[in-house]
Design an enzyme around this catalytic site. Structure first.
Site, PDB file in Angstrom:
ATOM      1  CB  ALA A   1      76.884  45.178 -27.949  1.00  0.00           C
ATOM      2  CB  VAL A   2      77.776  40.904 -30.689  1.00  0.00           C
ATOM      3  CG1 VAL A   2      78.096  39.459 -31.045  1.00  0.00           C
ATOM      4  CG2 VAL A   2      76.271  41.127 -30.690  1.00  0.00           C
ATOM      5  N   GLY A   3      80.725  41.513 -29.893  1.00  0.00           N
ATOM      6  CA  GLY A   3      82.141  41.115 -29.866  1.00  0.00           C
ATOM      7  C   GLY A   3      82.711  41.178 -28.456  1.00  0.00           C
TER       8      GLY A   3
ATOM      9  CE  LYS B   1      68.265  37.549 -33.814  1.00  0.00           C
ATOM     10  NZ  LYS B   1      69.629  38.029 -33.908  1.00  0.00           N
TER      11      LYS B   1
HETATM   12  N1  LIG Z   1      73.678  43.882 -29.663  1.00  0.00           N
HETATM   13  C1  LIG Z   1      72.802  42.893 -29.740  1.00  0.00           C
HETATM   14  O1  LIG Z   1      72.028  42.675 -28.800  1.00  0.00           O
HETATM   15  C2  LIG Z   1      72.760  42.000 -30.962  1.00  0.00           C
HETATM   16  C3  LIG Z   1      72.018  40.819 -30.864  1.00  0.00           C
HETATM   17  C4  LIG Z   1      71.990  39.969 -31.958  1.00  0.00           C
HETATM   18  C5  LIG Z   1      72.655  40.296 -33.119  1.00  0.00           C
HETATM   19  N2  LIG Z   1      73.349  41.464 -33.190  1.00  0.00           N
HETATM   20  C6  LIG Z   1      74.062  41.740 -34.451  1.00  0.00           C
HETATM   21  O2  LIG Z   1      75.452  41.586 -34.206  1.00  0.00           O
HETATM   22  C7  LIG Z   1      76.203  42.496 -35.027  1.00  0.00           C
HETATM   23  C8  LIG Z   1      77.059  43.374 -34.126  1.00  0.00           C
HETATM   24  O3  LIG Z   1      76.176  44.202 -33.364  1.00  0.00           O
HETATM   25  P1  LIG Z   1      76.623  44.976 -32.043  1.00  0.00           P
HETATM   26  O4  LIG Z   1      75.378  45.314 -31.330  1.00  0.00           O
HETATM   27  O5  LIG Z   1      77.679  44.249 -31.329  1.00  0.00           O
HETATM   28  O6  LIG Z   1      77.239  46.296 -32.682  1.00  0.00           O
HETATM   29  P2  LIG Z   1      78.148  47.415 -31.961  1.00  0.00           P
HETATM   30  O7  LIG Z   1      77.945  47.384 -30.476  1.00  0.00           O
HETATM   31  O8  LIG Z   1      77.903  48.673 -32.698  1.00  0.00           O
HETATM   32  O9  LIG Z   1      79.621  46.885 -32.215  1.00  0.00           O
HETATM   33  C9  LIG Z   1      80.228  46.932 -33.469  1.00  0.00           C
HETATM   34  C10 LIG Z   1      81.680  47.280 -33.236  1.00  0.00           C
HETATM   35  O10 LIG Z   1      82.353  47.241 -34.488  1.00  0.00           O
HETATM   36  C11 LIG Z   1      83.321  48.275 -34.443  1.00  0.00           C
HETATM   37  N3  LIG Z   1      83.820  48.564 -35.778  1.00  0.00           N
HETATM   38  C12 LIG Z   1      83.194  49.171 -36.817  1.00  0.00           C
HETATM   39  N4  LIG Z   1      84.014  49.265 -37.874  1.00  0.00           N
HETATM   40  C13 LIG Z   1      85.183  48.701 -37.497  1.00  0.00           C
HETATM   41  C14 LIG Z   1      86.423  48.491 -38.136  1.00  0.00           C
HETATM   42  N5  LIG Z   1      86.647  48.924 -39.391  1.00  0.00           N
HETATM   43  N6  LIG Z   1      87.417  47.885 -37.450  1.00  0.00           N
HETATM   44  C15 LIG Z   1      87.238  47.468 -36.180  1.00  0.00           C
HETATM   45  N7  LIG Z   1      86.075  47.647 -35.503  1.00  0.00           N
HETATM   46  C16 LIG Z   1      85.069  48.246 -36.158  1.00  0.00           C
HETATM   47  C17 LIG Z   1      82.592  49.406 -33.792  1.00  0.00           C
HETATM   48  O11 LIG Z   1      83.496  50.408 -33.382  1.00  0.00           O
HETATM   49  P3  LIG Z   1      83.047  51.773 -32.645  1.00  0.00           P
HETATM   50  O12 LIG Z   1      83.173  51.448 -31.187  1.00  0.00           O
HETATM   51  O13 LIG Z   1      84.037  52.740 -33.124  1.00  0.00           O
HETATM   52  O14 LIG Z   1      81.643  52.070 -33.054  1.00  0.00           O
HETATM   53  C18 LIG Z   1      81.920  48.678 -32.648  1.00  0.00           C
HETATM   54  O15 LIG Z   1      82.782  48.558 -31.535  1.00  0.00           O
HETATM   55  C19 LIG Z   1      75.161  43.249 -35.850  1.00  0.00           C
HETATM   56  O16 LIG Z   1      74.944  42.634 -37.069  1.00  0.00           O
HETATM   57  C20 LIG Z   1      73.900  43.149 -34.976  1.00  0.00           C
HETATM   58  O17 LIG Z   1      72.693  43.285 -35.723  1.00  0.00           O
HETATM   59  C21 LIG Z   1      73.421  42.323 -32.138  1.00  0.00           C
END
Ligand SMILES: NC(=O)c1ccc[n+]([C@@H]2O[C@H](COP(=O)([O-])OP(=O)(O)OC[C@H]3O[C@@H](n4cnc5c(N)ncnc54)[C@H](OP(=O)(O)O)[C@@H]3O)[C@@H](O)[C@H]2O)c1
Length: 288
Positions: free
Chosen positions: A11-13, A175
């Site tokens: 999501a973030v990336g 945060k």
């Molecule tokens: N989403 C939000 O609204 C938000 C807001 C603020 C902060 N955050 C923080 O930002 C961070 C990321 O959150 P997110 O929501 O973006 O998480 P997410 O959507 O779960 O994305 C994480 C990504 O990392 C991938 N990944 C895991 N292990 C990996 C590896 N070894 N090599 C390559 N890719 C790998 C996952 O792959 P898969 O596709 O296989 O699962 C997934 O695509 C967290 O700390 C979260 O708390 C999120």
């Protein structure tokens, strides 16, 4: 212009990749753990299809100027498997994750001065493979200084608000104060509407009060009235909005409980600040 690798294009990336794609100029590589098909990111300005090169094998990676780590905190070891290929002598590694331990979490693999910790406020979701949706304005904060300044430059020409701050510690603890109450949603598997309940509101205030006390013991500056403000924010959110802890639990994935309420408990112990509500919540959630 820089070469940038994003480890964890979820999501973030994905949203960050979307904005950097729209901006143009940088050379992007997406480092995923499974093959990425066509990915469309619905930015606040409209849809963007990611065109960056994608890798799934860390052995195929080459050094870049910047690595942006956007995996969940619990996937730190998996993310670190990419470092030997991506990190050269001049590479900087930005950690865009929740929690207050950005450098500590990666200390086993990287020297602290190679890491730029980033407080990331990026409402985003990945509702289906190949679809990533930005849900609100993106704000990031980095420590003031040369590296923080270089990170800010990466996003020049985008509407992302990336701010160097003198007091980064306070920024991440503020945060965490907000995120701490989200444990209630994960425990109950109920979205934000549950905060309208008076008893839940009292519990939420208590969870945040503990976090404020620990944050202050750590040296963070946290304003008066934060527990009330956090509760008001949860109550003002759409009743059906789901935070990432709840979403992870509902999907049977690991949860960032150690990086969030677990950290409050650990830092509380270090300072002799009691954290019974956070500890109870963290224990129950970890056991589920
Ligand atoms: N989403 C939000 O609204 C938000 C807001 C603020 C902060 N955050 C923080 O930002 C961070 C990321 O959150 P997110 O929501 O973006 O998480 P997410 O959507 O779960 O994305 C994480 C990504 O990392 C991938 N990944 C895991 N292990 C990996 C590896 N070894 N090599 C390559 N890719 C790998 C996952 O792959 P898969 O596709 O296989 O699962 C997934 O695509 C967290 O700390 C979260 O708390 C999120």
């Amino acid at each position: 212009m820089a070469t940038i690798a994003i480890i964890g294009p979820g999501a973030v990336g994905g949203v960050i990749a979307g904005w950097l794609t729209q901006r143009g100029g940088h050379t992007l590589t997406l480092c995923a753990r499974r093959v990425l098909g066509k990915t469309v990111v619905e930015l606040s300005s409209g849809p963007v299809t990611l065109t960056a090169g994608a890798l799934t094998d860390p052995a195929a990676a080459h050094p870049v100027d910047w690595v942006l780590v956007t995996t969940k905190a619990y996937d730190a070891a998996g993310a670190a498997a990419w470092f030997p290929g991506l990190v050269g002598p001049a590479t900087r590694v930005a950690i865009l994750q929740n929690g207050v331990e950005h450098r500590e979490r990666f200390a086993a693999w990287l020297a602290a001065d190679r890491i730029v910790p980033v407080m990331v406020d990026c409402p985003a979701e990945r509702p289906a493979p190949g679809r990533i949706v930005q849900r609100g304005a993106i704000k990031m904060a980095v420590p003031q200084g040369e590296e923080g300044g270089r990170f800010v430059e990466l996003f020049a020409g985008t509407p992302l608000a990336v701010t160097p701050v003198a007091d980064f510690k306070s920024a991440v603890w503020r945060k965490l104060c907000h995120n701490s109450a989200g444990v209630i949603n994960a425990l109950l598997l109920k979205p934000a509407g549950v905060f309208q309940d008076e008893a839940i509101g009292r519990l939420a205030r208590e969870i945040v009060r503990e976090c404020v006390a620990v944050a202050r013991a750590e040296g963070a500056v946290i304003e008066e009235g934060v527990p009330e403000a956090v509760l008001a924010a949860y109550r003002a959110a759409p009743a059906d909005s789901v935070n990432s802890l709840q979403a992870d639990r509902a999907a049977g994935r690991p949860m960032e409980i150690d990086a969030r309420n677990g950290a409050i408990v650990r830092f509380g112990r270090k300072h002799g600040v009691p954290t019974p509500c956070n500890e109870t919540a963290a224990i129950l959630l970890a056991a589920m």
